[in-house]
Design a protein around this motif. Structure first.
Motif, mmCIF file in Angstrom:
data_model
loop_
_atom_site.group_PDB
_atom_site.id
_atom_site.type_symbol
_atom_site.label_atom_id
_atom_site.label_comp_id
_atom_site.label_asym_id
_atom_site.label_seq_id
_atom_site.Cartn_x
_atom_site.Cartn_y
_atom_site.Cartn_z
ATOM 1 N N GLY A 24 0.541 -1.256 0.338
ATOM 2 C CA GLY A 24 0.281 0.317 -0.036
ATOM 3 C C GLY A 24 0.906 1.158 -0.470
ATOM 4 O O GLY A 24 2.157 1.072 -0.342
ATOM 5 N N ARG A 25 0.226 2.877 0.190
ATOM 6 C CA ARG A 25 0.764 3.805 -0.104
ATOM 7 C C ARG A 25 1.387 3.888 1.653
ATOM 8 O O ARG A 25 0.789 3.531 2.721
ATOM 9 N N GLN A 26 2.229 4.769 1.732
ATOM 10 C CA GLN A 26 2.791 5.067 3.285
ATOM 11 C C GLN A 26 2.342 6.238 3.018
ATOM 12 O O GLN A 26 2.749 7.532 2.234
ATOM 13 N N LEU A 27 1.529 7.102 3.539
ATOM 14 C CA LEU A 27 0.204 8.252 4.075
ATOM 15 C C LEU A 27 1.060 8.622 5.090
ATOM 16 O O LEU A 27 1.447 8.274 5.666
ATOM 17 N N THR A 28 1.187 9.653 5.047
ATOM 18 C CA THR A 28 1.245 10.907 6.540
ATOM 19 C C THR A 28 -0.032 11.229 7.191
ATOM 20 O O THR A 28 -0.989 10.701 6.867
ATOM 21 N N SER A 29 0.460 10.756 9.054
ATOM 22 C CA SER A 29 -0.472 11.118 9.584
ATOM 23 C C SER A 29 -1.999 12.838 9.358
ATOM 24 O O SER A 29 -3.195 12.535 8.747
ATOM 25 N N ASP A 39 -7.831 -10.475 -5.048
ATOM 26 C CA ASP A 39 -9.696 -9.663 -5.260
ATOM 27 C C ASP A 39 -9.551 -8.909 -3.798
ATOM 28 O O ASP A 39 -10.257 -8.117 -4.669
ATOM 29 N N GLY A 40 -9.148 -9.109 -2.666
ATOM 30 C CA GLY A 40 -9.409 -7.815 -1.692
ATOM 31 C C GLY A 40 -8.982 -7.016 -3.020
ATOM 32 O O GLY A 40 -9.524 -5.915 -2.692
ATOM 33 N N ARG A 41 -7.809 -6.990 -2.965
ATOM 34 C CA ARG A 41 -6.482 -6.019 -3.179
ATOM 35 C C ARG A 41 -7.200 -4.893 -3.777
ATOM 36 O O ARG A 41 -7.794 -3.557 -4.202
ATOM 37 N N ALA A 42 -7.988 -5.671 -4.757
ATOM 38 C CA ALA A 42 -7.810 -5.524 -6.484
ATOM 39 C C ALA A 42 -9.768 -4.157 -6.057
ATOM 40 O O ALA A 42 -9.846 -2.992 -6.937
ATOM 41 N N GLY A 43 -10.871 -5.094 -4.938
ATOM 42 C CA GLY A 43 -11.965 -3.787 -4.770
ATOM 43 C C GLY A 43 -11.746 -2.662 -3.534
ATOM 44 O O GLY A 43 -12.735 -2.493 -3.539
ATOM 45 N N ALA A 44 -10.419 -2.504 -3.411
ATOM 46 C CA ALA A 44 -10.195 -1.576 -2.264
ATOM 47 C C ALA A 44 -10.024 -0.453 -3.276
ATOM 48 O O ALA A 44 -9.745 -0.151 -3.693
ATOM 49 N N ASP A 45 -10.651 0.941 -1.504
ATOM 50 C CA ASP A 45 -10.526 2.108 -2.376
ATOM 51 C C ASP A 45 -9.203 2.639 -2.020
ATOM 52 O O ASP A 45 -8.849 3.333 -2.660
ATOM 53 N N LEU A 46 -8.645 2.180 -1.229
ATOM 54 C CA LEU A 46 -6.977 2.676 -0.717
ATOM 55 C C LEU A 46 -6.430 1.083 -0.433
ATOM 56 O O LEU A 46 -6.986 0.300 0.583
ATOM 57 N N LEU A 47 -4.972 0.828 -0.463
ATOM 58 C CA LEU A 47 -3.557 0.053 0.568
ATOM 59 C C LEU A 47 -3.535 1.013 0.853
ATOM 60 O O LEU A 47 -2.125 1.491 0.540
ATOM 61 N N LEU A 48 -3.403 0.462 2.387
ATOM 62 C CA LEU A 48 -2.714 1.870 2.963
ATOM 63 C C LEU A 48 -0.642 0.947 3.814
ATOM 64 O O LEU A 48 -1.743 -0.323 4.570
ATOM 65 N N ALA A 49 -0.478 0.810 3.725
ATOM 66 C CA ALA A 49 1.082 -0.009 4.714
ATOM 67 C C ALA A 49 1.620 1.530 5.580
ATOM 68 O O ALA A 49 1.509 2.698 5.391
ATOM 69 N N PHE A 50 1.846 0.660 6.349
ATOM 70 C CA PHE A 50 2.646 1.429 7.934
ATOM 71 C C PHE A 50 4.240 1.396 7.747
ATOM 72 O O PHE A 50 4.932 0.943 8.585
ATOM 73 N N GLY A 51 4.683 1.660 6.235
ATOM 74 C CA GLY A 51 6.042 1.610 6.247
ATOM 75 C C GLY A 51 6.939 0.365 5.900
ATOM 76 O O GLY A 51 5.949 0.018 5.026
ATOM 77 N N ALA A 52 7.823 0.449 5.203
ATOM 78 C CA ALA A 52 8.058 -0.736 4.259
ATOM 79 C C ALA A 52 8.694 -2.252 5.306
ATOM 80 O O ALA A 52 8.692 -3.604 4.638
ATOM 81 N N ALA A 53 8.478 -1.390 6.605
ATOM 82 C CA ALA A 53 8.521 -3.123 7.195
ATOM 83 C C ALA A 53 7.746 -3.662 7.695
ATOM 84 O O ALA A 53 6.456 -3.511 7.623
ATOM 85 N N THR A 54 7.782 -4.929 7.994
ATOM 86 C CA THR A 54 7.287 -5.611 8.586
ATOM 87 C C THR A 54 6.220 -5.926 9.399
ATOM 88 O O THR A 54 6.567 -5.888 10.407
#
Length: 140
Positions: free
Chosen positions: A59-64, A95-110
């Motif tokens: 996902g995208r890494q968004l600022t707060s 399929d789940g990712r394709a139907g999302a309005d936004l993919l959100l990531a909290f940085g590159a770490a797992t």
């Protein structure tokens, strides 16, 4: 707008669960927390209109501030519910990712699944305070 967090797995009594509870009590917007089993279980039917945000390593890494702006835009545009979905250990399928309005990531770490849930709750609290003009968030 309802903030609806839907997560796979039980958080139970844990330090992460205490953080989730702490931020849930602070969020002034309507909030619903739904826990599903690791596999199976039924995701509740959504309200209309609804936006789906999947926490995903791709996902995208968004600022707060950017997350707050997106939530405010959806709210002001008449969105009734914003769903934040945390998958099981293996994440979400294509399929789940394709139907999302936004993919959100909290940085590159797992991040551990339960910690990601606590981090999401803190970011939802932070975003709602930014929108409200509350001093919790201090931008540089």
């Amino acid at each position: 707008m309802l903030l609806h967090v839907i997560a796979r797995g039980k958080i139970a009594r844990s330090p992460e669960g205490e953080l989730v509870d702490r931020y849930a009590q602070r969020i002034a917007w309507p909030l619903k927390l739904t826990e599903l089993p690791e596999r199976g279980g039924r995701v509740p039917d959504p309200a209309t209109p609804v936006r789906r945000v999947l926490l995903d390593e791709r996902g995208r890494q968004l600022t707060s501030e950017a997350l707050a702006a997106q939530l405010g835009q959806w709210r002001d545009g008449g969105v009734r519910e914003c769903r934040f979905e945390l998958g099981a250990a293996d994440g979400h399928g294509d399929d789940g990712r394709a139907g999302a309005d936004l993919l959100l990531a909290f940085g590159a770490a797992t991040w551990p699944h339960l910690l990601a849930r606590a981090m999401l709750m803190e970011q939802l609290y932070r975003a709602t305070t930014i929108i409200a003009g509350h001093p919790y968030h201090r931008s540089g």
